[in-house]
Design a protein around this motif. Structure first.
Motif, PDB file in Angstrom:
ATOM      1  N   TYR A   1      42.323  42.949  35.647  1.00  0.00           N
ATOM      2  CA  TYR A   1      42.345  43.184  37.100  1.00  0.00           C
ATOM      3  C   TYR A   1      43.312  44.313  37.431  1.00  0.00           C
TER       4      TYR A   1
ATOM      5  N   ASN B   1      33.413  45.925  39.451  1.00  0.00           N
ATOM      6  CA  ASN B   1      34.132  44.679  39.694  1.00  0.00           C
ATOM      7  C   ASN B   1      34.141  43.706  38.518  1.00  0.00           C
TER       8      ASN B   1
ATOM      9  N   ALA C   1      39.178  35.301  47.222  1.00  0.00           N
ATOM     10  CA  ALA C   1      37.781  35.262  47.672  1.00  0.00           C
ATOM     11  C   ALA C   1      37.638  35.199  49.180  1.00  0.00           C
TER      12      ALA C   1
ATOM     13  N   LEU D   1      31.507  32.907  42.900  1.00  0.00           N
ATOM     14  CA  LEU D   1      32.024  34.275  42.769  1.00  0.00           C
ATOM     15  C   LEU D   1      30.891  35.300  42.769  1.00  0.00           C
TER      16      LEU D   1
ATOM     17  N   SER E   1      29.782  35.668  46.239  1.00  0.00           N
ATOM     18  CA  SER E   1      30.743  36.479  46.988  1.00  0.00           C
ATOM     19  C   SER E   1      30.505  37.964  46.773  1.00  0.00           C
ATOM     20  N   ILE E   2      30.150  38.337  45.545  1.00  0.00           N
ATOM     21  CA  ILE E   2      29.850  39.737  45.242  1.00  0.00           C
ATOM     22  C   ILE E   2      28.678  40.223  46.085  1.00  0.00           C
TER      23      ILE E   2
ATOM     24  N   GLU F   1      38.249  46.878  44.785  1.00  0.00           N
ATOM     25  CA  GLU F   1      38.883  45.755  45.487  1.00  0.00           C
ATOM     26  C   GLU F   1      37.887  44.962  46.318  1.00  0.00           C
TER      27      GLU F   1
ATOM     28  N   ALA G   1      39.324  39.220  50.603  1.00  0.00           N
ATOM     29  CA  ALA G   1      37.973  39.727  50.857  1.00  0.00           C
ATOM     30  C   ALA G   1      37.785  40.046  52.336  1.00  0.00           C
TER      31      ALA G   1
ATOM     32  N   LYS H   1      34.918  44.193  45.462  1.00  0.00           N
ATOM     33  CA  LYS H   1      34.054  43.432  44.555  1.00  0.00           C
ATOM     34  C   LYS H   1      32.625  43.963  44.479  1.00  0.00           C
TER      35      LYS H   1
ATOM     36  N   VAL I   1      36.345  40.489  38.508  1.00  0.00           N
ATOM     37  CA  VAL I   1      36.153  39.337  39.390  1.00  0.00           C
ATOM     38  C   VAL I   1      35.916  38.050  38.617  1.00  0.00           C
ATOM     39  N   LYS I   2      35.061  38.111  37.601  1.00  0.00           N
ATOM     40  CA  LYS I   2      34.728  36.890  36.872  1.00  0.00           C
ATOM     41  C   LYS I   2      35.961  36.300  36.193  1.00  0.00           C
TER      42      LYS I   2
ATOM     43  N   SER J   1      24.132  45.570  43.981  1.00  0.00           N
ATOM     44  CA  SER J   1      25.155  44.526  44.053  1.00  0.00           C
ATOM     45  C   SER J   1      24.594  43.240  44.641  1.00  0.00           C
TER      46      SER J   1
END
Length: 456
Positions: A141, A204, A223, A278, A281-282, A197, A227, A199, A207-208, A259
Motif C-alpha cells: 500500500y 489498486n 472503505a 472490497l 467497493s472498487i 487512493e 473512500a 481504488k 486494496v485486497k 473498474s
C-alpha cells in the motif's frame, strides 16, 4: 470562526496526545465530537493563509460542496473512532493526524496543498493499516501510494509550468481559455495518481491486501471514511479543475467501465465476505467517478454518501463476525444472523441499499442516475443495470447464507454500541429511501454549486 481550525486543532491535539498518552483516546473522542459541533456554527468562507491572496497564495475553501463532504467525513470518522477507541488506544495520535489530513483534503483550494494533505492522510492510513498485522500488505500500500502521489506531483509541476499558479479556481479558469490537448497529459498523470487512493482499477492492487485482512478499525476507516473523502476530492477536481474531453475522456471512460465490470465480476466469484465487499467497493468508487465525468455531480455526491454509510455498516459487522468466527468465509458464517436479529437486519438493509432495491436510499440514487444517463445514450445505463444485477445476485446469495437457520451456527457477540450504531444507520437508509424529497433537493443544489465565484 475560521475553517482552518478543522485542520489545526486535530494536529495540535495529536501533539498533546503524545505528551499525555494516558488520555490520548479521550482527546481523540473530544476532538472528533468538537469537529462535528464546529461545523454546525461555522460560516461558508475562503481563508487566505500567509497573506498572499489567490491565485498565488494558499487558500482554504469552505463552500457548500466542501461543507457537505466535511460533515459526512467527520460523522463517519466519529462513528468508527467511537466504536474502536478503547481497542486501539495506541494509535489515537495517528487517528488525530488522519482527521486533520482528511479535513485538509476537503478544504484546500490549492493543488500543491492537496498533495500535502494526500501525503498526511496517506501516511496516517499506512499506520492505521499496520493494525491488520500484515506488514507486506501495508508495505505494498505504501509503495503504490507513493508512486501514485509522485505521478500526481509530476502532473502538478507541469501545470504550474503552464499556468504559473496551482490555485484550483485559477487553473480551472485558465484551462477554459487554452487548448485542452496540452493539458490532457498532466491531467492524466494526476488522474492516475488520485486513482490509486480512490481504488480505481488497474491502480489498486493494494486494496485486497488491506481490506481482506482488515479489522473493525481499518476496514470501515479505509472503505468508508477515506473512500468518502477521496470521492469528494475527485469530484472537486473533475468539476472545477480537469477539462475532460477527447482522448482524455475516452481513456478515463474505458478505465471506469473496466473498474465497474471487473469489480463486480470479482465480487461475484469470491466466497469470502471481505473480498465480496472490497471488490464491490472498487466498482462503486468507479461509478462515482463516472457520474462526475458524465456531469451529474449532485447524484455522484448522493452515491458517495450512500456508499459511505452502507460500507461502514457492512465492513464493521463483517469484521466483528470474522474476528469471532476466525474466518470470513461465507460458509463459516452461515446462520450468524439467525441469532443476531438487529445486526442482521441492519446488514441486510445496507446490502439491499448497495444493490439499489426499492425502499432504500441506494434505490433513489441509482434510479436518478439511470434517468440522467439515459439522456446521454445507452452504454452507461446498460453497464450499470447489468452490473447491478450481478451485484444483486452475489449479495442475495450472501444474505441467504448468513440468515440460514443452523443449530451449529457460530456464536458472535455484538456489543450494545455496535447494535445501536448499525441500527441507527439502517433506519436512516430506509427513511431517505422513502422520504426522497430532501435527497432530491440536495442533489439539485449540489448540481448548481460553483466553485466560489469562479469554476467551470
Amino acid at each position: 470562526m475560521s475553517a482552518v481550525l478543522l485542520i489545526a486543532v486535530p494536529l495540535l491535539a495529536a501533539f498533546l496526545s503524545i505528551m499525555f498518552k494516558k488520555y490520548a483516546h479521550y482527546i481523540l473522542m473530544g476532538v472528533s465530537i468538537a469537529a462535528i459541533i464546529f461545523l454546525a456554527f461555522v460560516e461558508l468562507q475562503e481563508v487566505v493563509i500567509g497573506g498572499f491572496a489567490a491565485p498565488y497564495g494558499i487558500n482554504l475553501v469552505l463552500d457548500q460542496y466542501s461543507f457537505i463532504g466535511l460533515y459526512m467525513v467527520n460523522i463517519l470518522f466519529f462513528i468508527v473512532v467511537a466504536i474502536n477507541c478503547n481497542k486501539f488506544k495506541k494509535i489515537s495520535s495517528i487517528l488525530l493526524v488522519s482527521l486533520a489530513g482528511l479535513n485538509g483534503l476537503l478544504l484546500t483550494g490549492d493543488l500543491f496543498n492537496l498533495f500535502v494533505f494526500i501525503e498526511i492522510s496517506g501516511i496516517a492510513a499506512y499506520l492505521i493499516t499496520t493494525t491488520n498485522k500484515k506488514p507486506l500488505a501495508t508495505f505494498n500500500y505504501l509503495v503504490q501510494g507513493t508512486v501514485g502521489s509522485s505521478l500526481y506531483l509530476v502532473g502538478l509541476i507541469i501545470l504550474y509550468a503552464m499556468f504559473g499558479t496551482l490555485n484550483m479556481r485559477g487553473i480551472g479558469n485558465a484551462v477554459n481559455e487554452t487548448n485542452a490537448v496540452i493539458t490532457a497529459f498532466p491531467f492524466l498523470l494526476m488522474f492516475i495518481g488520485m486513482g490509486v487512493e480512490a481504488k480505481l482499477l488497474p491502480f489498486n492492487s493494494w486494496v485486497k491486501g488491506i481490506l481482506a485482512n482488515s479489522n473493525t478499525l481499518s476496514g470501515p476507516m479505509i472503505a468508508s471514511v477515506y473512500a468518502t473523502a477521496m470521492g469528494f476530492v475527485f469530484g472537486r477536481l473533475l468539476t472545477n479543475v480537469f477539462y475532460v474531453s477527447g482522448r482524455f475522456e475516452l481513456i478515463i471512460t474505458i478505465v471506469l467501465i473496466f473498474s465497474i465490470v471487473a469489480g463486480e465480476a470479482m465480487a461475484y466469484a469470491s466466497t469470502k465476505v471481505k473480498e465480496i465487499l472490497l471488490f464491490s467497493s472498487i466498482a462503486q468508487a468507479a461509478l462515482v467517478v463516472l457520474m462526475f465525468v458524465s456531469g451529474f455531480a449532485g447524484w455522484a455526491v448522493m452515491l458517495i454518501i450512500a456508499n459511505g454509510v452502507s460500507k461502514l455498516v457492512l465492513f464493521l459487522v463483517t469484521n466483528i463476525m470474522a474476528e469471532e468466527a476466525g474466518s470470513d468465509e461465507s460458509k463459516a458464517l452461515k446462520g450468524v444472523f439467525s441469532k443476531n436479529l438487529v445486526v442482521g437486519v441492519a446488514f441486510t438493509v445496507a446490502a439491499l441499499s448497495a444493490i439499489g432495491l426499492p425502499l432504500f436510499f441506494g434505490f433513489v440514487v441509482k434510479m436518478a442516475m439511470l434517468q440522467g444517463l439515459f439522456m446521454n445514450g445507452y452504454l452507461f445505463p446498460a453497464v450499470i443495470l447489468i452490473t447491478s444485477v450481478v451485484e444483486g445476485v452475489y449479495f442475495i446469495k450472501l444474505l441467504t447464507k448468513l440468515w440460514a437457520k443452523k443449530d451449529s451456527a457460530v456464536e458472535v457477540h455484538f456489543d450494545f454500541v455496535v447494535k445501536y450504531v448499525v441500527a441507527a444507520l439502517a433506519i436512516l437508509i430506509i427513511v431517505f429511501g422513502v422520504y426522497t424529497e430532501p435527497v432530491e433537493e440536495l442533489a439539485a443544489e449540489i448540481q448548481q454549486i460553483e466553485y466560489l465565484e469562479g469554476g467551470q
